[in-house]
Design a protein around this motif. Structure first.
Motif, PDB file in Angstrom:
ATOM      1  N   GLU A 222      -1.500   7.639   9.617  1.00  0.00           N
ATOM      2  CA  GLU A 222      -1.526   6.179   9.512  1.00  0.00           C
ATOM      3  C   GLU A 222      -0.228   5.530   9.996  1.00  0.00           C
ATOM      4  OE1 GLU A 222      -4.608   5.548   5.768  1.00  0.00           O
ATOM      5  OE2 GLU A 222      -2.530   6.141   5.397  1.00  0.00           O
ATOM      6  N   HIS A 223       0.837   6.308  10.079  1.00  0.00           N
ATOM      7  CA  HIS A 223       2.098   5.775  10.594  1.00  0.00           C
ATOM      8  C   HIS A 223       1.967   5.257  12.031  1.00  0.00           C
ATOM      9  CE1 HIS A 223       4.404   8.614   7.638  1.00  0.00           C
ATOM     10  NE2 HIS A 223       3.943   7.522   7.042  1.00  0.00           N
ATOM     11  N   PHE A 224       0.992   5.796  12.783  1.00  0.00           N
ATOM     12  CA  PHE A 224       0.904   5.492  14.211  1.00  0.00           C
ATOM     13  C   PHE A 224      -0.184   4.478  14.554  1.00  0.00           C
ATOM     14  CE2 PHE A 224       2.335   9.871  13.561  1.00  0.00           C
ATOM     15  CZ  PHE A 224       3.569   9.832  14.179  1.00  0.00           C
ATOM     16  N   LEU A 225      -0.954   4.039  13.575  1.00  0.00           N
ATOM     17  CA  LEU A 225      -2.066   3.136  13.872  1.00  0.00           C
ATOM     18  C   LEU A 225      -1.574   1.763  14.347  1.00  0.00           C
ATOM     19  CD1 LEU A 225      -4.529   3.979  10.943  1.00  0.00           C
ATOM     20  CD2 LEU A 225      -4.533   4.826  13.302  1.00  0.00           C
ATOM     21  N   SER A 272      -4.069  10.505   3.975  1.00  0.00           N
ATOM     22  CA  SER A 272      -3.996   9.041   3.993  1.00  0.00           C
ATOM     23  C   SER A 272      -3.209   8.528   2.784  1.00  0.00           C
ATOM     24  CB  SER A 272      -5.408   8.446   3.975  1.00  0.00           C
ATOM     25  OG  SER A 272      -5.377   7.050   3.797  1.00  0.00           O
ATOM     26  N   TYR A 273      -2.651   7.316   2.938  1.00  0.00           N
ATOM     27  CA  TYR A 273      -1.982   6.644   1.830  1.00  0.00           C
ATOM     28  C   TYR A 273      -2.958   5.866   0.953  1.00  0.00           C
ATOM     29  CZ  TYR A 273       2.682   7.464   3.834  1.00  0.00           C
ATOM     30  OH  TYR A 273       3.841   8.039   4.299  1.00  0.00           O
ATOM     31  N   LEU A 274      -4.190   5.690   1.396  1.00  0.00           N
ATOM     32  CA  LEU A 274      -5.141   4.881   0.641  1.00  0.00           C
ATOM     33  C   LEU A 274      -5.431   5.509  -0.721  1.00  0.00           C
ATOM     34  CD1 LEU A 274      -7.641   3.976   3.511  1.00  0.00           C
ATOM     35  CD2 LEU A 274      -5.876   2.519   2.487  1.00  0.00           C
ATOM     36  N   PRO A 275      -5.463   4.696  -1.782  1.00  0.00           N
ATOM     37  CA  PRO A 275      -5.644   5.231  -3.145  1.00  0.00           C
ATOM     38  C   PRO A 275      -7.119   5.469  -3.493  1.00  0.00           C
ATOM     39  CG  PRO A 275      -5.324   2.871  -3.267  1.00  0.00           C
ATOM     40  CD  PRO A 275      -5.230   3.228  -1.805  1.00  0.00           C
ATOM     41  N   TRP A 276      -7.847   6.130  -2.603  1.00  0.00           N
ATOM     42  CA  TRP A 276      -9.258   6.402  -2.824  1.00  0.00           C
ATOM     43  C   TRP A 276      -9.485   7.911  -2.788  1.00  0.00           C
ATOM     44  CZ3 TRP A 276     -10.551   2.698   1.781  1.00  0.00           C
ATOM     45  CH2 TRP A 276     -10.231   1.382   1.411  1.00  0.00           C
TER      46      TRP A 276
END
Length: 371
Positions: A222-225, A272-276
């Motif tokens: 996600e750092h590169f999106l 991912s960093y998403l909390p799911w």
């Protein structure tokens, strides 16, 4: 005819545009010859000479200004020269790299610093001088690649000499010099290198802001999106007509980085960093991948960008086939699995053929409006 009017164009052409125009002229001449032989087109001698003289002057001008290829043999030679210049630049860069490490210990600190500073500056001056004296541009581009390698060595070795803690800021310095060389000397390979260094710098910065060490930036795609979306939009905000192929490099390279990151997240949601939950994250990025790749195909069709269409097609197929593998590989017979894959390819071919027909109809209607 005694005189030929000078050929002028309303806007300057880059090499790609000039080569396309030259190909148009050569194709026109070939078709004209066929029509004359079949008696379909009959021109008076003075008119035929006028057209021929105009095209001769136009081809000569583009050959002098942009070094275009006027036949298949010249085109093949140009491709060979590009390959040889790349291999030569790689070999010279490797030679410079190993030369530094072979004899580095024999120099004093002052001599080392002086050599590190002088190497990129001298090679840059050589590249600028070669650009002025060499119309082909291959030698200047070769020197530019060597200068970029010397710059990278400069930063790395200076950090080693003065015991500077490594950081992601080095990639920003690499990218800055790469952009300067790319735009100064029109080197597409250096533009690609500068963009990749920018991705590394931005990704590392995001990683640092999220609390991880910058070296591990690649562990979180996600750092590169955001960086890929930003660079994809650069040619839309800043036109690149004067720089042959630059817009295509910005958008194609950004799209590839974006889709690789999404493809990784669509299969490993734990990155991912998403909390799911991992399954939900993977499902979300699978949808993002399908939608974004389809939109890229449509964007490529609308803008007549063949490489963007190809990129969208390839990643749409990758997202589709990875899902097929997840869903059916374990329980479907192998012959049935591959039959399903083949039928899907036929369906995709039908859809793309439909897109092509829509594009053709749109081009016809647009052309009719200008008649």
């Amino acid at each position: 005819m005694d005189e030929t009017k000078p050929v002028t164009t309303n806007t300057p052409l880059n090499k790609t545009q000039a080569q396309a125009r030259a190909d148009q002229v050569l194709a026109f001449r070939a078709e004209q010859q066929i029509l004359v032989e079949q008696g379909v087109l009959i021109l008076a001698d003075d008119k035929a000479a006028q057209v021929r003289d105009y095209h001769d002057a136009l081809l000569q001008q583009m050959q002098q200004e942009q070094n275009v290829d006027l036949n298949a043999q010249a085109r093949h030679l140009s491709l060979g020269m590009q390959i040889v210049s790349f291999l030569g630049a790689t070999a010279l860069a490797a030679s410079l790299f190993f030369l530094f490490f072979q004899y580095w210990g024999y120099f004093s600190t002052v001599s080392q610093v002086a050599l590190l500073i002088a190497a990129p500056l001298l090679s840059l001056a050589l590249a600028v001088w070669l650009q002025r004296v060499d119309d082909s541009g291959y030698y200047a581009k070769l020197a530019a690649l060597v200068s970029f390698t010397a710059w990278v060595l400069n930063i790395i070795m200076l950090g080693s000499i003065f015991n500077i803690t490594p950081s992601a800021n080095a990639f920003a310095v690499f990218a800055l010099y790469g952009f300067v060389l790319a735009y100064l000397l029109h080197v597409r390979l250096l533009l690609a290198a500068a963009i990749l260094c920018s991705f590394m710098f931005i990704g590392a910065q995001f990683g640092s802001w999220m609390g991880s060490y910058w070296v591990h930036a690649g562990e979180y795609p996600e750092h590169f999106l955001l960086a890929s979306a930003m660079f994809f939009a650069v040619p839309m905000a800043f036109k690149q007509q004067r720089f042959d192929g630059f817009a295509n490099i910005y958008q194609t390279l950004s799209a590839v980085v974006f889709f690789i990151a999404v493809l990784v997240l669509a299969n490993w949601g734990s990155a991912s960093y998403l909390p799911w939950s991992a399954d939900l994250i993977e499902g979300v990025y699978q949808v993002v991948g399908f939608v974004a790749s389809a939109l890229l195909v449509l964007f490529g069709i609308r803008t007549h960008a063949a490489k963007l269409m190809l990129t969208g097609n390839v990643f749409f197929a990758l997202f589709l086939y990875t899902k097929f593998f997840d869903w059916w590989w374990d329980w479907l017979p192998k012959y049935l699995f591959f039959l399903l894959v083949g039928l899907t390819a036929i369906l995709a071919l039908t859809m793309f053929n439909r897109f092509r027909a829509i594009q053709h109809a749109w081009m016809q209607s647009a052309g009719g409006e200008h008649v």
